[in-house]
Motif scaffolding. Structure first.
Motif, short mmCIF file in Angstrom:
data_model
loop_
_atom_site.label_atom_id
_atom_site.label_comp_id
_atom_site.label_asym_id
_atom_site.label_seq_id
_atom_site.Cartn_x
_atom_site.Cartn_y
_atom_site.Cartn_z
N TYR A 1 0.78 -1.39 -0.06
CA TYR A 1 0.15 0.08 0.14
C TYR A 1 0.96 1.23 0.06
CZ TYR A 1 -4.56 -2.61 0.41
OH TYR A 1 -5.59 -3.05 0.09
N ASN A 2 1.99 0.91 0.67
CA ASN A 2 2.95 2.58 0.80
C ASN A 2 3.48 2.64 -0.80
OD1 ASN A 2 2.39 2.73 3.58
ND2 ASN A 2 4.31 1.82 3.87
N LYS A 3 3.61 1.60 -1.42
CA LYS A 3 4.34 1.61 -2.81
C LYS A 3 3.18 2.17 -3.81
CE LYS A 3 6.79 -1.28 -6.29
NZ LYS A 3 7.30 -2.32 -6.45
N LYS A 4 1.98 1.54 -3.66
CA LYS A 4 1.04 1.99 -4.36
C LYS A 4 0.19 3.40 -4.00
CE LYS A 4 1.39 -1.58 -7.07
NZ LYS A 4 1.59 -1.85 -8.65
N LYS A 5 0.46 3.76 -2.89
CA LYS A 5 0.02 4.98 -2.23
C LYS A 5 -1.54 4.96 -2.55
CE LYS A 5 3.90 7.95 -3.35
NZ LYS A 5 4.46 8.97 -3.68
N ARG A 6 -2.19 3.70 -1.97
CA ARG A 6 -3.57 3.47 -2.23
C ARG A 6 -4.10 3.44 -0.83
NH1 ARG A 6 -4.08 -1.82 -5.07
NH2 ARG A 6 -6.44 -1.72 -4.33
N LYS A 7 -5.47 3.74 -0.64
CA LYS A 7 -6.10 3.46 0.71
C LYS A 7 -6.35 2.02 1.19
CE LYS A 7 -10.41 5.30 2.97
NZ LYS A 7 -10.39 4.13 4.11
N ARG A 8 -5.89 1.75 2.07
CA ARG A 8 -6.03 0.53 2.70
C ARG A 8 -7.53 0.03 2.89
NH1 ARG A 8 -0.79 -0.36 5.54
NH2 ARG A 8 0.35 1.57 5.17
N PRO B 1 -8.82 4.73 12.29
CA PRO B 1 -7.53 4.94 11.58
C PRO B 1 -6.96 3.54 11.36
CG PRO B 1 -7.90 6.28 13.59
CD PRO B 1 -9.11 5.35 13.53
N THR B 2 -6.21 3.02 10.58
CA THR B 2 -5.64 1.71 10.33
C THR B 2 -4.78 1.18 11.39
OG1 THR B 2 -5.04 2.64 7.89
CG2 THR B 2 -3.82 0.70 8.66
N SER C 1 0.88 -2.35 25.98
CA SER C 1 0.10 -1.37 26.59
C SER C 1 -0.60 -0.51 25.25
CB SER C 1 0.73 -0.34 27.52
OG SER C 1 1.80 0.36 26.92
N GLY C 2 0.57 -0.33 24.18
CA GLY C 2 -0.20 0.64 22.99
C GLY C 2 -1.23 -0.42 22.35
N ALA C 3 -1.09 -1.64 22.27
CA ALA C 3 -1.96 -2.44 21.51
C ALA C 3 -3.19 -2.53 22.41
CB ALA C 3 -1.43 -3.70 21.30
N LYS C 4 -3.13 -2.40 23.53
CA LYS C 4 -4.34 -2.47 24.54
C LYS C 4 -5.30 -0.98 24.29
CE LYS C 4 -2.83 -5.78 28.10
NZ LYS C 4 -2.39 -6.06 29.13
N MET C 5 -4.34 0.10 24.08
CA MET C 5 -4.81 1.43 23.98
C MET C 5 -5.57 1.67 22.79
SD MET C 5 -5.72 4.35 25.16
CE MET C 5 -4.87 4.06 26.76
N ARG C 6 -5.00 1.08 21.58
CA ARG C 6 -5.67 1.12 20.44
C ARG C 6 -6.92 0.48 20.43
NH1 ARG C 6 -0.53 0.45 15.85
NH2 ARG C 6 0.86 1.90 16.85
N LEU C 7 -6.87 -0.79 20.98
CA LEU C 7 -8.14 -1.66 20.88
C LEU C 7 -9.31 -0.91 21.89
CD1 LEU C 7 -9.61 -4.19 20.29
CD2 LEU C 7 -8.99 -5.17 22.55
N TYR C 8 -8.91 -0.33 23.18
CA TYR C 8 -9.70 0.48 23.68
C TYR C 8 -10.51 1.72 22.96
CZ TYR C 8 -11.38 3.81 27.27
OH TYR C 8 -11.97 4.48 28.04
N ARG C 9 -9.55 2.47 22.25
CA ARG C 9 -10.26 3.55 21.35
C ARG C 9 -11.14 2.99 20.38
NH1 ARG C 9 -4.61 5.51 18.89
NH2 ARG C 9 -6.36 6.69 17.31
#
Length: 200
Positions: free
Chosen positions: A104-111, A148-149, A177-185
């Motif tokens: 996706y970064n190479k193609k610059k397309r939306k995920r 967000p992705t 903790s970052g993974a848990k925070m993203r899931l919480y969001r």
């Protein structure tokens, strides 16, 4: 009534026991000594990795290519693989995730996140005979697509792939903790729409 279930209470049924991980590690060590033994790993995890990538691309031809690339890179890097107490599949998911991101970064397309309807019904609890269900499912899909992705990745790995937070942190190269925070969001955003009683 339609509401989001508690995603933190998801079943850990697919998680491997320590004995299963140890047994799997023997297969990995055998494959390190003889590449022909990698076929056992390929057969065991092909379907999981294919479906994981397909959910992120919604394109079978592209998924074929990225899945092949994932297993090729795994085979080429197998001798560098270090056991960290996690299932070997976590390493495969990490490679697969990186391959998708690079594409996706190479193609610059939306995920893309293609969500199976039957799995959506597992996220929600509803009473039978609710005539507004289709509309509510559409809102749920729209809400998920607006995440967000980085948040959606954690939700996907935790719910659709049933991965532990330790595995998710390894796959995405973030802290637990970052993974848990993203899931919480993600949960909070979903609850904003679905923790209310819907009119009959």
């Amino acid at each position: 009534m339609l509401r989001i279930i508690d995603l933190n209470a998801l079943s850990e049924a697919r998680h491997m026991t320590e004995d299963q991980i140890a047994e799997e590690q023997k297969i990995v060590e055998a494959a390190k000594r003889d590449a022909r033994d990698f076929a056992v790993i390929y057969d065991r995890y092909f379907e999981q990795i294919f479906n994981f990538i397909l959910r992120r691309t919604d394109d079978e031809a592209l998924t074929d290519d990225l899945t092949s690339q994932t297993f090729l890179k795994a085979l080429q890097s197998l001798k560098k693989y270090e056991f960290r107490g996690l299932p070997f599949s976590a390493w495969l998911y990490r490679i697969a995730s990186n391959e998708v991101n690079k594409h996706y970064n190479k193609k610059k397309r939306k995920r893309v996140f293609s969500l199976e309807e039957e799995r959506l019904f597992e996220i929600i609890e509803t009473e039978d005979g609710n005539p507004e269900l289709d509309g509510q499912i559409n809102i749920l899909i729209s809400t998920l697509n607006d995440l967000p992705t980085d948040v959606m990745e954690v939700l996907e790995l935790r719910f659709f792939e049933e991965r532990s937070f330790k595995e998710i942190s390894f796959i995405l190269n973030i802290s637990e903790s970052g993974a848990k925070m993203r899931l919480y969001r993600a949960i909070e955003k979903l609850k904003k729409y679905f923790t209310v009683n819907w009119k009959e």
